[in-house]
Design an enzyme around this catalytic site. Structure first.
Site, mmCIF file in Angstrom:
data_model
loop_
_atom_site.group_PDB
_atom_site.id
_atom_site.type_symbol
_atom_site.label_atom_id
_atom_site.label_comp_id
_atom_site.label_asym_id
_atom_site.label_seq_id
_atom_site.Cartn_x
_atom_site.Cartn_y
_atom_site.Cartn_z
ATOM 1 N N GLU A 112 19.921 81.074 36.604
ATOM 2 C CA GLU A 112 18.927 82.381 36.537
ATOM 3 C C GLU A 112 17.631 80.894 37.142
ATOM 4 O O GLU A 112 16.177 81.886 37.379
ATOM 5 C CB GLU A 112 17.831 80.884 35.112
ATOM 6 N N GLU A 132 26.835 82.457 29.177
ATOM 7 C CA GLU A 132 26.543 81.603 27.957
ATOM 8 C C GLU A 132 27.354 81.885 26.815
ATOM 9 O O GLU A 132 27.374 80.746 25.781
ATOM 10 C CB GLU A 132 25.193 81.080 27.935
#
Length: 258
Positions: A112, A132
């Protein structure tokens, strides 16, 4: 500001190295430091570009330390989501050009932070994922939004919903990274690109970046209007006069970033 984020200024380039071995994970301390650092660099008129990489040869960054979320504390989750969001959104809005030199595994929040940059250079051995959901979480630092803007819904869903990990060559193929280089060469290539930025007017670059990212929140028609307005605004800057006259005088421009 923190030993977990090493900063070195090389002329007009700021080099940031994530330094939290063994996997260069992000912490509250380093996220707050990243936000403050980018704000500081925005105010430094001598800095035109920013390169971020990971310490060591195995990891760019593995993202968050999952020990933070082991006890299911919602207040910790809320705070960390905010720290991640604020840090990476500030990076995304950096005035100059940001380049991620991906030198190993870029997982979760590690990918990210690269997605928040303008350009991504990956070494051939690098692997990238947003895993995730495999641990009952989701990307909360811009991953679902930035990845979709880069590669479209299909590959975003493969990577997030199916948990697919991809290698550097595939990442370039789908548009996740702009270039793949041999192992050990990402930083060199990123610094080379950053040096190219200094050949451009930093005031013009900042306006161009604003326009390119404008369609994330505004319709194209608004972008056309803003494009013409910012073009005229450049005529209030010293760099505009310097750039045109340097070209006409067949000499290298001397940018002032004002």
């Amino acid at each position: 500001m923190t030993e977990k984020l090493i900063v070195e200024k090389r002329g007009n380039i700021a080099l940031l190295t994530m330094n939290n071995p063994p996997a260069n994970t992000w912490t509250e301390e380093s996220l707050k430091a990243l936000k403050a650092l980018v704000e500081e660099l925005n105010a430094d008129r001598n800095i035109y570009s920013l390169v971020i990489t990971g310490q060591g040869e195995k990891f760019f960054s593995a993202g968050a330390d999952l020990n933070l979320f082991a006890d299911g504390d919602r207040s910790v989750a809320r705070d960390m989501a905010r720290y991640f969001g604020e840090a990476f959104e500030t990076l995304s809005q950096f005035r100059g050009v940001s380049i991620a030199a991906i030198n190993g595994f870029a997982m979760g929040g590690g990918l990210e932070v690269a997605l928040a940059c303008d350009i991504r250079i990956a070494e051939e051995q690098s692997q990238m994922a947003l895993p995730e959901a495999k641990v009952g979480l989701l990307p909360c630092a811009g991953g679902t939004q930035n990845l979709t803007m880069l590669v479209g819904e299909g590959w975003t869903k493969r990577m997030i919903l199916c948990g697919e990990r991809i290698k550097a060559v595939k990442a370039q193929e789908i548009g996740l990274v702009e270039e793949v280089v041999p192992q050990g060469r990402a930083l060199e290539k990123a610094l080379e690109l950053a040096a190219n930025v200094a050949q451009q007017s930093p005031t013009a670059v900042a306006s161009c970046k604003q326009l390119i990212q404008n369609n994330r929140t505004h319709h194209w028609d608004a972008g056309y209007i803003l494009e013409r307005e910012l073009f005229v605004d450049l005529f209030f800057t010293e760099d505009q006069k310097e750039g045109v006259n340097a070209f006409l005088g067949k000499r290298a421009p001397e940018w002032k970033n004002r």
